[in-house]
Design a protein around this motif. Structure first.
Motif, PDB file in Angstrom:
ATOM      1  N   GLY A  57       0.792  -1.224   0.000  1.00 29.96           N
ATOM      2  CA  GLY A  57       0.000   0.000   0.000  1.00 29.96           C
ATOM      3  C   GLY A  57       0.819   1.267   0.000  1.00 29.96           C
ATOM      4  O   GLY A  57       0.732   2.082  -0.914  1.00 29.96           O
ATOM      5  N   LEU A  58       1.635   1.433   1.015  1.00 29.85           N
ATOM      6  CA  LEU A  58       2.437   2.648   1.123  1.00 29.85           C
ATOM      7  C   LEU A  58       3.467   2.723   0.005  1.00 29.85           C
ATOM      8  O   LEU A  58       3.681   3.786  -0.584  1.00 29.85           O
ATOM      9  CB  LEU A  58       3.126   2.686   2.488  1.00 29.85           C
ATOM     10  CG  LEU A  58       3.984   3.907   2.782  1.00 29.85           C
ATOM     11  CD1 LEU A  58       3.141   5.176   2.744  1.00 29.85           C
ATOM     12  CD2 LEU A  58       4.661   3.766   4.145  1.00 29.85           C
ATOM     13  N   GLY A  59       4.094   1.590  -0.300  1.00 33.02           N
ATOM     14  CA  GLY A  59       5.075   1.588  -1.383  1.00 33.02           C
ATOM     15  C   GLY A  59       4.451   1.901  -2.726  1.00 33.02           C
ATOM     16  O   GLY A  59       4.988   2.687  -3.509  1.00 33.02           O
ATOM     17  N   GLY A  60       3.290   1.290  -3.005  1.00 37.61           N
ATOM     18  CA  GLY A  60       2.621   1.549  -4.276  1.00 37.61           C
ATOM     19  C   GLY A  60       2.157   2.980  -4.404  1.00 37.61           C
ATOM     20  O   GLY A  60       2.317   3.615  -5.462  1.00 37.61           O
ATOM     21  N   ALA A  61       1.571   3.528  -3.339  1.00 41.32           N
ATOM     22  CA  ALA A  61       1.121   4.922  -3.381  1.00 41.32           C
ATOM     23  C   ALA A  61       2.286   5.871  -3.593  1.00 41.32           C
ATOM     24  O   ALA A  61       2.173   6.871  -4.320  1.00 41.32           O
ATOM     25  CB  ALA A  61       0.377   5.261  -2.087  1.00 41.32           C
ATOM     26  N   THR A  62       3.418   5.567  -2.976  1.00 36.38           N
ATOM     27  CA  THR A  62       4.602   6.414  -3.164  1.00 36.38           C
ATOM     28  C   THR A  62       5.098   6.360  -4.600  1.00 36.38           C
ATOM     29  O   THR A  62       5.468   7.388  -5.180  1.00 36.38           O
ATOM     30  CB  THR A  62       5.719   5.975  -2.201  1.00 36.38           C
ATOM     31  OG1 THR A  62       5.250   6.068  -0.854  1.00 36.38           O
ATOM     32  CG2 THR A  62       6.949   6.854  -2.366  1.00 36.38           C
ATOM     33  N   MET A  63       5.104   5.166  -5.185  1.00 33.71           N
ATOM     34  CA  MET A  63       5.547   5.044  -6.575  1.00 33.71           C
ATOM     35  C   MET A  63       4.632   5.825  -7.521  1.00 33.71           C
ATOM     36  O   MET A  63       5.097   6.484  -8.462  1.00 33.71           O
ATOM     37  CB  MET A  63       5.593   3.571  -6.981  1.00 33.71           C
ATOM     38  CG  MET A  63       6.710   2.784  -6.337  1.00 33.71           C
ATOM     39  SD  MET A  63       8.346   3.506  -6.673  1.00 33.71           S
ATOM     40  CE  MET A  63       8.382   3.463  -8.478  1.00 33.71           C
ATOM     41  N   LEU A  64       3.332   5.771  -7.290  1.00 36.75           N
ATOM     42  CA  LEU A  64       2.408   6.538  -8.129  1.00 36.75           C
ATOM     43  C   LEU A  64       2.686   8.036  -8.015  1.00 36.75           C
ATOM     44  O   LEU A  64       2.679   8.758  -9.025  1.00 36.75           O
ATOM     45  CB  LEU A  64       0.965   6.244  -7.722  1.00 36.75           C
ATOM     46  CG  LEU A  64       0.443   4.838  -8.045  1.00 36.75           C
ATOM     47  CD1 LEU A  64      -0.970   4.667  -7.498  1.00 36.75           C
ATOM     48  CD2 LEU A  64       0.451   4.585  -9.550  1.00 36.75           C
ATOM     49  N   ASP A  65       2.929   8.509  -6.800  1.00 38.14           N
ATOM     50  CA  ASP A  65       3.225   9.929  -6.612  1.00 38.14           C
ATOM     51  C   ASP A  65       4.512  10.324  -7.333  1.00 38.14           C
ATOM     52  O   ASP A  65       4.593  11.409  -7.928  1.00 38.14           O
ATOM     53  CB  ASP A  65       3.339  10.254  -5.119  1.00 38.14           C
ATOM     54  CG  ASP A  65       1.998  10.198  -4.416  1.00 38.14           C
ATOM     55  OD1 ASP A  65       0.963  10.293  -5.109  1.00 38.14           O
ATOM     56  OD2 ASP A  65       1.980  10.062  -3.174  1.00 38.14           O
ATOM     57  N   LEU A  66       5.513   9.461  -7.288  1.00 39.20           N
ATOM     58  CA  LEU A  66       6.780   9.772  -7.956  1.00 39.20           C
ATOM     59  C   LEU A  66       6.608   9.825  -9.480  1.00 39.20           C
ATOM     60  O   LEU A  66       7.197  10.681 -10.151  1.00 39.20           O
ATOM     61  CB  LEU A  66       7.840   8.735  -7.577  1.00 39.20           C
ATOM     62  CG  LEU A  66       8.307   8.762  -6.109  1.00 39.20           C
ATOM     63  CD1 LEU A  66       9.282   7.623  -5.827  1.00 39.20           C
ATOM     64  CD2 LEU A  66       8.953  10.104  -5.782  1.00 39.20           C
ATOM     65  N   TRP A  67       5.797   8.912 -10.033  1.00 35.14           N
ATOM     66  CA  TRP A  67       5.533   8.948 -11.468  1.00 35.14           C
ATOM     67  C   TRP A  67       4.804  10.230 -11.847  1.00 35.14           C
ATOM     68  O   TRP A  67       5.072  10.835 -12.906  1.00 35.14           O
ATOM     69  CB  TRP A  67       4.723   7.729 -11.900  1.00 35.14           C
ATOM     70  CG  TRP A  67       5.528   6.510 -12.169  1.00 35.14           C
ATOM     71  CD1 TRP A  67       5.539   5.345 -11.461  1.00 35.14           C
ATOM     72  CD2 TRP A  67       6.484   6.325 -13.221  1.00 35.14           C
ATOM     73  NE1 TRP A  67       6.430   4.451 -12.002  1.00 35.14           N
ATOM     74  CE2 TRP A  67       7.027   5.025 -13.095  1.00 35.14           C
ATOM     75  CE3 TRP A  67       6.939   7.142 -14.261  1.00 35.14           C
ATOM     76  CZ2 TRP A  67       7.982   4.522 -13.956  1.00 35.14           C
ATOM     77  CZ3 TRP A  67       7.895   6.637 -15.125  1.00 35.14           C
ATOM     78  CH2 TRP A  67       8.408   5.347 -14.977  1.00 35.14           C
ATOM     79  N   ILE A  68       3.863  10.662 -11.011  1.00 29.96           N
ATOM     80  CA  ILE A  68       3.125  11.895 -11.300  1.00 29.96           C
ATOM     81  C   ILE A  68       4.059  13.099 -11.253  1.00 29.96           C
ATOM     82  O   ILE A  68       3.975  14.004 -12.100  1.00 29.96           O
ATOM     83  CB  ILE A  68       1.962  12.051 -10.305  1.00 29.96           C
ATOM     84  CG1 ILE A  68       0.888  10.993 -10.593  1.00 29.96           C
ATOM     85  CG2 ILE A  68       1.358  13.456 -10.392  1.00 29.96           C
ATOM     86  CD1 ILE A  68      -0.216  10.951  -9.565  1.00 29.96           C
ATOM     87  N   LEU A  69       4.957  13.127 -10.283  1.00 28.50           N
ATOM     88  CA  LEU A  69       5.928  14.227 -10.215  1.00 28.50           C
ATOM     89  C   LEU A  69       6.822  14.244 -11.451  1.00 28.50           C
ATOM     90  O   LEU A  69       7.148  15.311 -11.990  1.00 28.50           O
ATOM     91  CB  LEU A  69       6.770  14.106  -8.946  1.00 28.50           C
ATOM     92  CG  LEU A  69       6.047  14.377  -7.621  1.00 28.50           C
ATOM     93  CD1 LEU A  69       6.969  14.084  -6.448  1.00 28.50           C
ATOM     94  CD2 LEU A  69       5.557  15.820  -7.574  1.00 28.50           C
ATOM     95  N   ARG A  70       7.220  13.054 -11.909  1.00 27.04           N
ATOM     96  CA  ARG A  70       8.037  12.992 -13.119  1.00 27.04           C
ATOM     97  C   ARG A  70       7.242  13.472 -14.325  1.00 27.04           C
ATOM     98  O   ARG A  70       7.785  14.151 -15.209  1.00 27.04           O
ATOM     99  CB  ARG A  70       8.523  11.569 -13.345  1.00 27.04           C
ATOM    100  CG  ARG A  70       9.399  11.446 -14.594  1.00 27.04           C
ATOM    101  CD  ARG A  70       9.878  10.031 -14.810  1.00 27.04           C
ATOM    102  NE  ARG A  70      10.668   9.928 -16.019  1.00 27.04           N
ATOM    103  CZ  ARG A  70      11.166   8.801 -16.495  1.00 27.04           C
ATOM    104  NH1 ARG A  70      10.979   7.678 -15.835  1.00 27.04           N
ATOM    105  NH2 ARG A  70      11.868   8.789 -17.603  1.00 27.04           N
TER     106      ARG A  70
END
Length: 236
Positions: A57-70
Motif C-alpha cells: 500500500g504505502l510503497g505503491g502509493a509512493t511510486m504513483l506519486d513519484l511517477w506523477i511528479l516525473r
C-alpha cells in the motif's frame, strides 16, 4: 481484471488499525506448531500481514506519486506507463485488503486482552485518517485515473476541466499525506494517550492543505512551461 471497489472500502479502514502494532505488547494467543518448533504467536501472524499490506500500500502509493511528479517535470510519459499505473493501483488495493485483515485481528486482540487501548485518541485519529484514505482511493480509481491517463504524451491534466484538475491534485495530496500520516501514527508510540484527537486531526489536515497548495503550484508551473513556444535559434 479490476479489483472490486468494495475491497478498498473494507481495506482502508484497516490501514489505520494495523499501522502501528509492530511494537505492540506481546499477546498470549498462539498457534501450535509441530515439535520441535515453538508455538507461533497470533500477533506474529498479524504483524506479518501488516508488513505485507504496508509494503504494497504505502510503497505503491509512493511510486504513483513519484511517477506523477516525473510527469509534471517531463511534460509527458511513455504510453506503457499507463499500464503500470493500473498495475500499481491494484497492488495498493491488495495492500489495503491485507491491512484490513490484520487490523481486524488486532482489534479482536485489543477487545480480549487490552480493552483500555480503545480509549487512546490516536486510535480514533487513525480511524478518521484511513476512512478518508479509503474513500479517496475509490474516487481516484473511479474518476481521477481514467481522466488523467487518457493521453500520457501530453502534459499532466492537459485539456481537463478545472474542476477535475482540482479533484486530481487534491486527491493526490490526500492520498500521499494520509498514507504517511497513518504510518506515522502507528510508528510513534509517544503519541499514545498524550495528544488529543483534535490536535492530531488538525495536524493531518494542515499537511493535506500544504500538500494540495504545493501540488497546485507545481502543476501550474509545469503547465505554464508546457505552453511556452520552443525557443528558436537566431539566424546566422
Amino acid at each position: 481484471m479490476k479489483t472490486p471497489k468494495s475491497l478498498m472500502i473494507v481495506g482502508g479502514l484497516l490501514a489505520l488499525f494495523s499501522s502501528g502494532h509492530l511494537l505492540a505488547d506481546p499477546l498470549t494467543l498462539s498457534v501450535p506448531l509441530p515439535d520441535p518448533l515453538p508455538q507461533l504467536k497470533v500477533l506474529t501472524l498479524l504483524v506479518g500481514l501488516h508488513l505485507l499490506g504496508m509494503c504494497f500500500g504505502l510503497g505503491g502509493a509512493t511510486m504513483l506519486d513519484l511517477w506523477i511528479l516525473r510527469w509534471m517535470r517531463k511534460g509527458s510519459l511513455p504510453a506503457e506507463i499507463g499500464r503500470i499505473f493500473h498495475f500499481i493501483s491494484e497492488a495498493v488495493t491488495i495492500g489495503l485488503c491485507l491491512l484490513w485483515l490484520s487490523g481486524l485481528g488486532f482489534l479482536a486482540l485489543y477487545a480480549m486482552e487490552s480493552p483500555e487501548k480503545f480509549e487512546n485518541p490516536k486510535l480514533w485519529a487513525k480511524v478518521i485518517v484511513v476512512i478518508v484514505l479509503t474513500i479517496n482511493g475509490i474516487i481516484i480509481h473511479a474518476f481521477v485515473l481514467p481522466e488523467a491517463l487518457r493521453d500520457l504524451s501530453r502534459p499532466l491534466l492537459f485539456g481537463v476541466s478545472r474542476t477535475r484538475a482540482a479533484l486530481f491534485l487534491a486527491s493526490g495530496a490526500i492520498s500521499g499525506v494520509s498514507w504517511y500520516t497513518a504510518f506515522a501514527f502507528g510508528l510513534f508510540r509517544e503519541l499514545n494517550n498524550s495528544v488529543t484527537l483534535t490536535l492530531l486531526v488538525i495536524m493531518w489536515l494542515t499537511l493535506i492543505v500544504a500538500a494540495s497548495i504545493g501540488a497546485t503550484l507545481l502543476w501550474l508551473n509545469s503547465a505554464a512551461a508546457a505552453r511556452k513556444p520552443p525557443s528558436s535559434s537566431p539566424p546566422t
